[in-house]
Scaffold this motif. Structure first.
Motif, PDB file in Angstrom:
ATOM      1  N   LYS A  63       0.810  -1.203   0.000  1.00 13.97           N
ATOM      2  CA  LYS A  63       0.000   0.000   0.000  1.00 13.97           C
ATOM      3  C   LYS A  63       0.852   1.265   0.000  1.00 13.97           C
ATOM      4  O   LYS A  63       0.340   2.359  -0.229  1.00 13.97           O
ATOM      5  CB  LYS A  63      -0.936  -0.007   1.206  1.00 13.97           C
ATOM      6  N   SER A  64       2.136   1.111   0.293  1.00 10.78           N
ATOM      7  CA  SER A  64       3.054   2.253   0.246  1.00 10.78           C
ATOM      8  C   SER A  64       4.413   1.747  -0.217  1.00 10.78           C
ATOM      9  O   SER A  64       4.654   0.539  -0.272  1.00 10.78           O
ATOM     10  CB  SER A  64       3.168   2.921   1.625  1.00 10.78           C
ATOM     11  N   GLU A  89      -2.222   0.340  -3.183  1.00  6.86           N
ATOM     12  CA  GLU A  89      -2.888   1.612  -2.936  1.00  6.86           C
ATOM     13  C   GLU A  89      -3.955   1.871  -4.003  1.00  6.86           C
ATOM     14  O   GLU A  89      -5.040   2.370  -3.717  1.00  6.86           O
ATOM     15  CB  GLU A  89      -1.852   2.738  -2.948  1.00  6.86           C
TER      16      GLU A  89
END
Length: 619
Positions: free
Chosen positions: A183-184, A195
């Motif tokens: 997600k990052s 993400e």
């Protein structure tokens, strides 16, 4: 009338007795042949309904078995619908963000996890050709693999980013589009995939946007080691992938099975035979991040595993484990795989007797394979009348020095007699194509033998030595050329030689594999020549190996020579070295052994040698 019936019955009994005596496996051979025909008939029915490819098979399964658990992984349960929808999200992100389309090549560098499958399927829905990268290989080999397949996009697992920063930076400088399945991202030039995936619709792409594949076109790139010293990108067609999906069914698995897949998904065994086999059956895959001998039977009990995949080393690790309660209270009935040595097979059967072993042989590059569907311990399959009709092959006389088939004065190759070892080859045809290696036409051409029995015929050279005995059982004997197998992986000797040769105290290096009692395959050994006025620095050599090669490719033994043995054509001589092995009694030159605990090469004394042979020292 009674006399006629009695005579007919006696004749039938005599015929059956003769069959059991002369052709004891006739009914098993016939049954396997019929099973292959049923698989073929089912495939043809699917094709007539428009289900052509591996991905088509998955889409059809996701419609029919939407709520059936597909992947169990570390507490996660993903149904067929879950994987279908998540792969749709992946497809939408890559189409919308980067405009990926049919024919684009995307490399995947990921450990075993459900998103390996979701990202793979999502890219395939766009018509991309996905290249599976081995996460064990080091910098130079990794960059070579990526560039050789022509990829311009790389998707890397979140657990691998920190250890691959140097290679990722090199690829970024080459203009490669980099993504991490997270997600990052800890690196500014690597885009976080999840993400965007979590914010995207899981609906399928419009039908008009889905590319139609040609069965003979390329589906995947899977890398295989070879005599070039660096991995080669084998092209796998859609047809090959679909053919692989029937493996588990032929082994006796059913839709009700929970199938344990602890092998790395970058291998064809796990991705096409394992995941594909589950899809074809509608079964559940119990996916393991990494094989653990100590956790194996606990996992089997926890997930109610009924079938598991193996390579030979896996079974030996299980045998060497202390006895556990779980090994006697599981539900496993079938073990399917390859590379199981006869002595390990016997020990495995003795300890875990109720499990049926289904030993097989197959190749990444070509559609030739064997399956041992009998209880005979040792063979990879059978080569009788029925099987040769289903999967044609020949075993040729071979010159082990040149690694080339022996030819007559007229140029024809010669078949070996039953009971003799020879080179396994298979005819290249529409149903058994060879698409070659990406970016390596020379190596592709070397795998083909032409004018084998008649002018114009073409055979695929497996590079493997086989023996078919008088009962028609086929046995794997060895690999020719510069590749040997250790810890379930192929090791290219020239790649290892090149890495060792970069050390400033080594003048010449000749790498080969030697047999070690109690182990599958061959352990790495290197004959080395030191530069004048230099000595062996074992600690530095160990550190060099750690930095540049996966552990399975490290040479466990060193033989220090004053000069290397060469053939009359100036090729390194390996035969005698392999035969002499690492015995201090057979080798009169200094020998060393890799002591991993000391991170150094220590003198290989007779005591150390005996401890290795007895199993007191483990490799």
């Amino acid at each position: 009338m009674t006399w006629l019936l009695t005579t007919a019955a006696a004749g039938l009994v005599a015929l059956l007795a003769l069959q059991r005596l002369l052709w004891p496996h006739f009914w098993q051979d016939l049954g396997h042949c019929l099973a292959l025909r049923r698989v073929g008939a089912a495939a043809r029915r699917r094709m007539r309904s428009g289900v052509l490819t591996y991905l088509d098979c998955f889409a059809a399964r996701a419609r029919r078995s939407a709520e059936k658990p597909f992947i169990l992984f570390e507490g996660q349960v993903l149904t067929y619908r879950d994987v279908d929808e998540r792969s749709n999200r992946v497809a939408r992100v890559f189409r919308g963000e980067r405009g990926l389309k049919r024919g684009d090549v995307v490399a995947l560098l990921m450990s075993n996890e459900p998103d390996f499958v979701c990202v793979w399927f999502g890219l395939s829905k766009l018509g991309c050709e996905v290249a599976f990268l081995n996460f064990n290989i080091k910098a130079k080999s990794l960059l070579h693999c990526f560039r050789s397949c022509g990829a311009r996009t790389l998707v890397v697992g979140s657990d691998l980013v920190s250890s691959r920063e140097e290679e990722l930076l090199c690829l970024k400088e080459d203009g490669v589009d980099l993504w991490v399945v997270d997600k990052s991202s800890s690196l500014a030039y690597v885009s976080p995939l999840l993400e965007k995936v979590d914010q995207t619709s899981g609906e399928g792409l419009p039908a008009e946007d889905l590319p139609r594949a040609n069965l003979m076109s390329n589906f995947l790139f899977i890398f295989t080691s070879g005599t070039t010293g660096l991995p080669k990108a084998a092209r796998l067609s859609h047809l090959k992938a679909v053919m692989c999906m029937s493996f588990l069914r032929l082994c006796g698995a059913t839709s009700g099975d929970n199938i344990y897949v602890p092998l790395p998904l970058y291998h064809m065994s796990a991705s096409l035979l394992g995941i594909g086999g589950c899809i074809e059956l509608g079964a559940t895959c119990v996916l393991k991040r990494k094989f653990s001998a100590s956790q194996f039977w606990k996992d089997c009990q926890k997930y109610n595993v009924t079938v598991f995949q193996y390579v030979g080393e896996l079974c030996r690790y299980l045998i060497n484990q202390p006895k556990a309660v779980e090994e006697a209270s599981h539900s496993v009935r079938i073990a399917a795989g390859s590379g199981l040595r006869a002595d390990v097979w016997r020990d495995f059967a003795k300890r875990f007797g109720k499990i049926q072993i289904r030993e097989a042989y197959g190749l990444t590059e070509a559609s030739i394979g064997f399956l041992n569907y009998t209880r005979e311990i040792g063979p990879i399959g059978r080569g009788g009348y029925f099987n040769k009709r289903s999967m044609p092959f020949e075993i040729l006389k071979c010159d082990l020095q040149s690694c080339e088939p022996v030819r007559t004065e007229s140029g024809q190759c010669l078949k070996v007699n039953k009971g003799e070892t020879g080179l396994l080859v298979a005819p290249v045809s529409a149903m058994n194509p060879f698409l070659g290696y990406a970016g390596n036409k020379e190596m592709s051409d070397k795998k083909l033998l032409r004018d084998v029995f008649r002018k114009g015929d073409i055979y695929f050279n497996t590079g493997d030595l086989m023996l078919q005995d008088h009962r028609d059982f086929v046995y794997f004997r060895d690999r020719i050329g510069d590749t040997f197998r250790w810890k379930g992986e192929n090791v290219a000797t020239t790649e290892v030689s090149e890495i060792l040769g970069s050390l400033d105290f080594l003048q010449d290096v000749n790498v080969y594999g030697v047999s070690v009692p109690g182990y599958e395959g061959r352990a790495g050994m290197a004959a080395i020549v030191l530069k004048p006025e230099h000595s062996l620095d074992g600690q530095r050599l160990h550190g060099h190996l750690v930095q540049n090669l996966p552990a399975y490719a490290w040479p466990w033994f060193l033989r220090v020579q004053t000069s290397l043995d060469l053939t009359e054509t100036f090729k390194q001589q390996k035969g005698k070295l392999v035969e002499e092995g690492f015995s201090p009694e057979a080798v009169q030159e200094p020998l060393y052994f890799l002591d991993v605990s000391q991170k150094d090469y220590i003198p290989l004394t007779q005591t150390v040698y005996e401890d290795i042979i007895s199993g007191k020292i483990r490799l």
